[in-house]
Design an enzyme around this catalytic site. Structure first.
Site, PDB file in Angstrom:
ATOM      1  N   ASN A 140      -0.589   4.184  -9.315  1.00 14.71           N
ATOM      2  CA  ASN A 140       0.299   4.761  -8.487  1.00 14.71           C
ATOM      3  C   ASN A 140       1.297   5.702  -8.818  1.00 14.71           C
ATOM      4  OD1 ASN A 140       2.312   4.679  -6.191  1.00 14.71           O
ATOM      5  ND2 ASN A 140       2.968   2.746  -6.715  1.00 14.71           N
ATOM      6  N   LYS A 189       3.485   7.401  -7.457  1.00 16.06           N
ATOM      7  CA  LYS A 189       4.838   7.179  -6.735  1.00 16.06           C
ATOM      8  C   LYS A 189       5.273   8.717  -6.422  1.00 16.06           C
ATOM      9  CE  LYS A 189       5.965   2.999  -9.067  1.00 16.06           C
ATOM     10  NZ  LYS A 189       6.905   2.019  -9.517  1.00 16.06           N
ATOM     11  N   HIS A 210       4.360  -2.136  -0.984  1.00 16.99           N
ATOM     12  CA  HIS A 210       4.939  -1.915  -2.507  1.00 16.99           C
ATOM     13  C   HIS A 210       6.336  -2.379  -2.476  1.00 16.99           C
ATOM     14  CE1 HIS A 210       6.438  -0.405  -6.154  1.00 16.99           C
ATOM     15  NE2 HIS A 210       5.086  -0.277  -6.779  1.00 16.99           N
ATOM     16  N   GLU A 252       9.239  -1.251  -3.626  1.00 10.78           N
ATOM     17  CA  GLU A 252       9.861  -0.027  -3.251  1.00 10.78           C
ATOM     18  C   GLU A 252      10.018   0.095  -1.933  1.00 10.78           C
ATOM     19  OE1 GLU A 252       7.996   2.481  -6.374  1.00 10.78           O
ATOM     20  OE2 GLU A 252       8.691   1.107  -7.831  1.00 10.78           O
ATOM     21  N   GLU A 285       2.741  -8.182  -7.794  1.00 14.33           N
ATOM     22  CA  GLU A 285       3.661  -7.134  -8.761  1.00 14.33           C
ATOM     23  C   GLU A 285       4.881  -8.102  -8.833  1.00 14.33           C
ATOM     24  OE1 GLU A 285       1.990  -3.018  -9.069  1.00 14.33           O
ATOM     25  OE2 GLU A 285       3.446  -3.096  -7.019  1.00 14.33           O
ATOM     26  N   GLY A 343       8.321  -1.150 -13.615  1.00 17.37           N
ATOM     27  CA  GLY A 343       9.082   0.051 -14.085  1.00 17.37           C
ATOM     28  C   GLY A 343      10.063  -0.468 -15.272  1.00 17.37           C
ATOM     29  N   SER A 352       4.510  -2.900 -15.493  1.00 18.86           N
ATOM     30  CA  SER A 352       4.498  -2.436 -16.832  1.00 18.86           C
ATOM     31  C   SER A 352       3.135  -2.685 -17.571  1.00 18.86           C
ATOM     32  CB  SER A 352       5.666  -2.976 -17.458  1.00 18.86           C
ATOM     33  OG  SER A 352       6.783  -2.631 -17.012  1.00 18.86           O
TER      34      SER A 352
HETATM   35  C1  PEP Z   1       4.156  -0.095  -9.714  1.00 15.73           C
HETATM   36  O1  PEP Z   1       4.723   0.526  -9.169  1.00 15.73           O
HETATM   37  O2  PEP Z   1       3.260  -0.680  -8.776  1.00 15.73           O
HETATM   38  C2  PEP Z   1       3.992  -0.451 -11.081  1.00 15.73           C
HETATM   39  C3  PEP Z   1       3.674  -1.751 -11.500  1.00 15.73           C
HETATM   40  O3  PEP Z   1       4.846   0.112 -11.962  1.00 15.73           O
HETATM   41  P1  PEP Z   1       4.981   0.102 -13.308  1.00 15.73           P
HETATM   42  O4  PEP Z   1       3.490  -0.042 -14.089  1.00 15.73           O
HETATM   43  O5  PEP Z   1       5.590   1.638 -14.041  1.00 15.73           O
HETATM   44  O6  PEP Z   1       5.790  -1.033 -13.935  1.00 15.73           O
END
Ligand code: PEP
Length: 256
Positions: free
Chosen positions: A10, A12, A96, A98, A168, A174, A214
């Site tokens: 992703n 973003k 997601h 976000e 997630e 992040g 992460s």
């Molecule tokens: C994500 O945005 O779906 C995500 C898991 O980000 P990160 O891998 O940076 O934690």
């Protein structure tokens, strides 16, 4: 369809047009095709050209990070599924955290988006996951269950079979804090049991459930080695071709 191993990146709101194309070309060169899928969820401006770059590669797929549920119309700034399909998109990330947080996407709206994506013959990658306070209160399983029930459990077994789920935990996105392989496995197992309870064991067994939060080259082998973890939805580490390819190569490397 039996479940697949998947590394979905992703991007973003990162990478300008040229930078995005460089990343896609590097991924094409550095990734060695395997049975696992590598899905690239780029910003909208990259989709058409990245689609051209990865065309004909059996392990690569193109994803959008969002869509509007309506077919067309006066929705300034939005994008329709017909538009996405016309540039070769096959998968759409929905829900997601976000988008849930900053754009107030509810479970109900996400159910509409899931329907629209399926009606257009594309594959939703449906994200769910709890905030830290919910995890600390010990109510994370029922919280995630509600997200899944309210956005997905209206589907027929046949349509549910087309969904990819990404668990997630928001506290791991992040932040550099990863859920332990045991925490990821425990929630993935719960999700699979929820699906078996609603549909049946075959539907549950066939559902690809990705972990996001992460994921890095250094933890992917252990995470992907968990029996109910079928891969990852990766943010930060998907922006570097070497890192994302190392994550993609993690399948099948675990001893567990
Ligand atoms: C994500 O945005 O779906 C995500 C898991 O980000 P990160 O891998 O940076 O934690």
């Amino acid at each position: 369809m039996p479940r697949k191993n998947i590394a979905a990146g992703n991007w973003k709101m990162n990478k300008n047009y040229e930078e995005g194309l460089v990343l896609a070309r590097n991924l094409l060169v550095k990734s060695s095709a395997s049975d696992a899928l590598m899905i690239l969820a780029t910003p909208f401006i990259h989709l058409k050209e990245v689609g051209e770059i990865i065309k004909g590669q059996p392990h690569l797929r193109l994803a959008a990070q969002n869509c509007h549920p309506e077919k067309s119309g006066a929705y300034t700034g939005e994008i329709s599924l017909d538009m996405l399909k016309s540039v070769g998109v096959t998968h759409v990330i929905l829900g997601h955290s976000e988008r849930r947080e900053y754009f107030h996407e509810s479970n109900e709206l996400l159910a509409q988006k899931v329907n629209a994506v399926l009606e257009n013959g594309l594959t939703p990658i449906f994200c769910c996951g709890e905030r830290l306070d919910i995890r600390e209160a010990g109510t994370h399983v029922s919280y995630v269950a509600d997200q899944i029930k309210e956005s997905l459990f209206h589907l027929s077994a046949e349509d549910f079979g087309k969904i990819i789920i990404a668990y997630e935990p928001i506290w791991a996105i992040g932040t550099g804090v990863t859920a332990s392989p045991e925490q990821a496995q425990a929630m993935h197992r719960e999700i699979r049991q929820m699906i078996a309870g609603k549909y049946n064991a075959t539907v549950a067994d066939n559902c690809s459930i990705l972990y996001g939060g992460s994921v890095k080259p250094g933890n992917a082998v252990e995470l992907f080695g968990q029996p109910d973890v079928d891969g990852g939805l990766v943010g930060g580490a998907s922006l570097k071709a070497e890192d994302f390819c190392a994550i993609y190569d993690a399948f099948g490397k675990s001893e567990s």
